[in-house]
Design a protein around this motif. Structure first.
Motif, PDB file in Angstrom:
ATOM      1  N   LEU A 103     -10.324  34.770 147.220  1.00 52.51           N
ATOM      2  CA  LEU A 103     -11.485  34.598 148.353  1.00 52.51           C
ATOM      3  C   LEU A 103     -12.613  35.262 148.062  1.00 52.51           C
ATOM      4  CD1 LEU A 103     -12.429  33.272 151.142  1.00 52.51           C
ATOM      5  CD2 LEU A 103     -11.028  34.415 152.381  1.00 52.51           C
ATOM      6  N   GLY A 104     -11.998  36.772 147.787  1.00 58.35           N
ATOM      7  CA  GLY A 104     -13.375  37.779 147.922  1.00 58.35           C
ATOM      8  C   GLY A 104     -13.958  37.278 146.644  1.00 58.35           C
ATOM      9  N   ARG A 105     -14.047  37.065 145.710  1.00 56.13           N
ATOM     10  CA  ARG A 105     -14.249  36.734 144.048  1.00 56.13           C
ATOM     11  C   ARG A 105     -15.633  35.226 144.340  1.00 56.13           C
ATOM     12  NH1 ARG A 105      -9.947  39.084 141.903  1.00 56.13           N
ATOM     13  NH2 ARG A 105     -10.531  40.483 140.809  1.00 56.13           N
ATOM     14  N   GLU A 106     -14.062  34.556 145.000  1.00 57.07           N
ATOM     15  CA  GLU A 106     -15.511  33.104 145.863  1.00 57.07           C
ATOM     16  C   GLU A 106     -16.208  33.279 146.708  1.00 57.07           C
ATOM     17  OE1 GLU A 106     -14.216  28.946 147.918  1.00 57.07           O
ATOM     18  OE2 GLU A 106     -13.093  30.247 146.459  1.00 57.07           O
ATOM     19  N   GLN A 107     -16.328  34.263 147.465  1.00 62.63           N
ATOM     20  CA  GLN A 107     -17.122  34.762 148.630  1.00 62.63           C
ATOM     21  C   GLN A 107     -18.680  35.377 148.068  1.00 62.63           C
ATOM     22  OE1 GLN A 107     -14.976  37.098 151.387  1.00 62.63           O
ATOM     23  NE2 GLN A 107     -14.831  34.770 152.925  1.00 62.63           N
ATOM     24  N   ALA A 108     -18.551  36.269 147.075  1.00 62.56           N
ATOM     25  CA  ALA A 108     -19.173  36.892 146.242  1.00 62.56           C
ATOM     26  C   ALA A 108     -20.034  35.894 145.431  1.00 62.56           C
ATOM     27  CB  ALA A 108     -18.225  37.804 145.305  1.00 62.56           C
ATOM     28  N   GLU A 109     -19.306  34.707 144.426  1.00 64.25           N
ATOM     29  CA  GLU A 109     -20.008  34.046 143.495  1.00 64.25           C
ATOM     30  C   GLU A 109     -21.189  32.628 144.993  1.00 64.25           C
ATOM     31  OE1 GLU A 109     -19.508  29.686 141.196  1.00 64.25           O
ATOM     32  OE2 GLU A 109     -17.675  31.725 141.794  1.00 64.25           O
ATOM     33  N   ILE A 110     -20.788  32.229 146.505  1.00 65.70           N
ATOM     34  CA  ILE A 110     -21.217  32.113 146.960  1.00 65.70           C
ATOM     35  C   ILE A 110     -22.936  32.511 147.339  1.00 65.70           C
ATOM     36  CG2 ILE A 110     -21.396  30.284 149.694  1.00 65.70           C
ATOM     37  CD1 ILE A 110     -17.692  29.953 149.282  1.00 65.70           C
ATOM     38  N   THR A 111     -21.841  34.032 147.983  1.00 69.71           N
ATOM     39  CA  THR A 111     -23.793  34.741 147.897  1.00 69.71           C
ATOM     40  C   THR A 111     -24.315  34.997 146.822  1.00 69.71           C
ATOM     41  OG1 THR A 111     -22.029  35.908 149.333  1.00 69.71           O
ATOM     42  CG2 THR A 111     -23.714  36.939 148.721  1.00 69.71           C
TER      43      THR A 111
ATOM     44  N   THR B 130     -34.736  41.513 142.692  1.00 70.92           N
ATOM     45  CA  THR B 130     -35.560  42.243 141.506  1.00 70.92           C
ATOM     46  C   THR B 130     -34.773  43.252 141.259  1.00 70.92           C
ATOM     47  OG1 THR B 130     -36.983  44.458 141.944  1.00 70.92           O
ATOM     48  CG2 THR B 130     -38.127  42.655 141.584  1.00 70.92           C
ATOM     49  N   THR B 131     -33.656  43.441 142.621  1.00 77.11           N
ATOM     50  CA  THR B 131     -32.647  44.264 141.434  1.00 77.11           C
ATOM     51  C   THR B 131     -31.298  44.398 142.159  1.00 77.11           C
ATOM     52  OG1 THR B 131     -34.668  46.250 140.863  1.00 77.11           O
ATOM     53  CG2 THR B 131     -32.240  47.360 141.052  1.00 77.11           C
ATOM     54  N   ILE B 132     -30.447  44.885 142.332  1.00 79.08           N
ATOM     55  CA  ILE B 132     -29.092  44.974 143.042  1.00 79.08           C
ATOM     56  C   ILE B 132     -28.399  46.182 142.643  1.00 79.08           C
ATOM     57  CG2 ILE B 132     -26.462  44.119 143.526  1.00 79.08           C
ATOM     58  CD1 ILE B 132     -27.575  41.718 142.129  1.00 79.08           C
ATOM     59  N   HIS B 133     -28.658  46.899 144.391  1.00 79.71           N
ATOM     60  CA  HIS B 133     -28.756  47.862 144.544  1.00 79.71           C
ATOM     61  C   HIS B 133     -26.295  48.508 145.025  1.00 79.71           C
ATOM     62  CE1 HIS B 133     -31.764  49.877 144.075  1.00 79.71           C
ATOM     63  NE2 HIS B 133     -33.126  48.927 144.462  1.00 79.71           N
ATOM     64  N   VAL B 134     -26.000  49.281 144.287  1.00 84.82           N
ATOM     65  CA  VAL B 134     -24.171  49.007 144.827  1.00 84.82           C
ATOM     66  C   VAL B 134     -23.497  50.736 144.576  1.00 84.82           C
ATOM     67  CG1 VAL B 134     -23.355  49.054 141.724  1.00 84.82           C
ATOM     68  CG2 VAL B 134     -22.570  47.961 143.992  1.00 84.82           C
ATOM     69  N   SER B 135     -23.458  50.608 145.364  1.00 84.50           N
ATOM     70  CA  SER B 135     -22.212  52.425 145.569  1.00 84.50           C
ATOM     71  C   SER B 135     -21.464  52.303 143.493  1.00 84.50           C
ATOM     72  CB  SER B 135     -21.319  52.502 146.423  1.00 84.50           C
ATOM     73  OG  SER B 135     -20.066  51.335 146.035  1.00 84.50           O
ATOM     74  N   ASN B 136     -20.441  53.419 143.453  1.00 82.90           N
ATOM     75  CA  ASN B 136     -19.812  53.459 142.468  1.00 82.90           C
ATOM     76  C   ASN B 136     -18.830  52.987 142.571  1.00 82.90           C
ATOM     77  OD1 ASN B 136     -19.040  55.861 144.184  1.00 82.90           O
ATOM     78  ND2 ASN B 136     -19.774  56.826 142.006  1.00 82.90           N
ATOM     79  N   MET B 137     -18.393  52.138 143.506  1.00 81.76           N
ATOM     80  CA  MET B 137     -16.731  52.244 143.897  1.00 81.76           C
ATOM     81  C   MET B 137     -16.296  50.979 143.107  1.00 81.76           C
ATOM     82  SD  MET B 137     -16.775  52.701 147.846  1.00 81.76           S
ATOM     83  CE  MET B 137     -14.861  52.763 148.572  1.00 81.76           C
ATOM     84  N   ALA B 138     -15.179  51.319 142.609  1.00 82.13           N
ATOM     85  CA  ALA B 138     -15.129  49.467 141.405  1.00 82.13           C
ATOM     86  C   ALA B 138     -14.977  48.824 142.247  1.00 82.13           C
ATOM     87  CB  ALA B 138     -13.596  50.019 140.907  1.00 82.13           C
ATOM     88  N   ARG B 139     -14.447  48.629 143.201  1.00 76.34           N
ATOM     89  CA  ARG B 139     -14.590  46.593 143.804  1.00 76.34           C
ATOM     90  C   ARG B 139     -15.864  46.098 144.345  1.00 76.34           C
ATOM     91  NH1 ARG B 139     -11.172  45.883 149.083  1.00 76.34           N
ATOM     92  NH2 ARG B 139     -10.407  43.897 149.022  1.00 76.34           N
ATOM     93  N   ALA B 140     -17.257  47.409 144.352  1.00 78.60           N
ATOM     94  CA  ALA B 140     -18.466  47.081 144.880  1.00 78.60           C
ATOM     95  C   ALA B 140     -18.734  46.355 143.471  1.00 78.60           C
ATOM     96  CB  ALA B 140     -18.643  48.387 145.644  1.00 78.60           C
ATOM     97  N   LYS B 141     -18.772  47.592 142.919  1.00 76.37           N
ATOM     98  CA  LYS B 141     -19.920  46.672 141.082  1.00 76.37           C
ATOM     99  C   LYS B 141     -19.232  45.735 140.885  1.00 76.37           C
ATOM    100  CE  LYS B 141     -18.318  51.265 139.535  1.00 76.37           C
ATOM    101  NZ  LYS B 141     -18.039  51.735 138.646  1.00 76.37           N
ATOM    102  N   GLU B 142     -17.289  45.182 141.025  1.00 76.62           N
ATOM    103  CA  GLU B 142     -17.237  44.016 140.454  1.00 76.62           C
ATOM    104  C   GLU B 142     -17.793  43.153 141.568  1.00 76.62           C
ATOM    105  OE1 GLU B 142     -13.499  40.816 140.742  1.00 76.62           O
ATOM    106  OE2 GLU B 142     -13.111  43.188 140.946  1.00 76.62           O
ATOM    107  N   THR B 143     -18.079  42.909 142.989  1.00 76.96           N
ATOM    108  CA  THR B 143     -18.464  42.371 143.451  1.00 76.96           C
ATOM    109  C   THR B 143     -20.499  41.820 142.905  1.00 76.96           C
ATOM    110  OG1 THR B 143     -17.064  42.614 145.262  1.00 76.96           O
ATOM    111  CG2 THR B 143     -19.628  41.513 145.681  1.00 76.96           C
ATOM    112  N   ALA B 144     -20.858  43.060 142.742  1.00 71.19           N
ATOM    113  CA  ALA B 144     -22.168  43.062 142.315  1.00 71.19           C
ATOM    114  C   ALA B 144     -22.806  42.134 140.997  1.00 71.19           C
ATOM    115  CB  ALA B 144     -22.449  44.840 142.604  1.00 71.19           C
TER     116      ALA B 144
END
Length: 71
Positions: A2-10, A32-46
């Motif tokens: 579900l989280g992956r689907e929501q990220a794709e829709i976003t 122009t740029t997506i900023h992300v934390s260094n947490m694994a889940r956040a990187k995957e979502t980004a």
């Protein structure tokens, strides 16, 4: 899943916003740029979001200052 689907829709929605909406007052936004934390889940979502965006939009290097709980 579900989280992956929501990220794709976003990502798709951001891509639409980058094109603008000609029949409304909303003009294209400039991403122009997506900023992300260094947490694994956040990187995957980004990465999922970025996969839906034009190739000129880059993902910045992960930044620990964006982690949850940082002052």
């Amino acid at each position: 899943p579900l989280g992956r689907e929501q990220a794709e829709i976003t990502g798709k929605r951001i891509a639409e916003m980058m094109q603008g909406f000609p029949t409304t007052k909303y003009t294209p936004c400039n991403v122009t740029t997506i900023h992300v934390s260094n947490m694994a889940r956040a990187k995957e979502t980004a990465d999922i979001i970025a996969s839906q965006l034009p190739s000129h939009v880059k993902r910045a290097a992960p930044d620990a200052n964006l982690n949850e709980g940082r002052p």
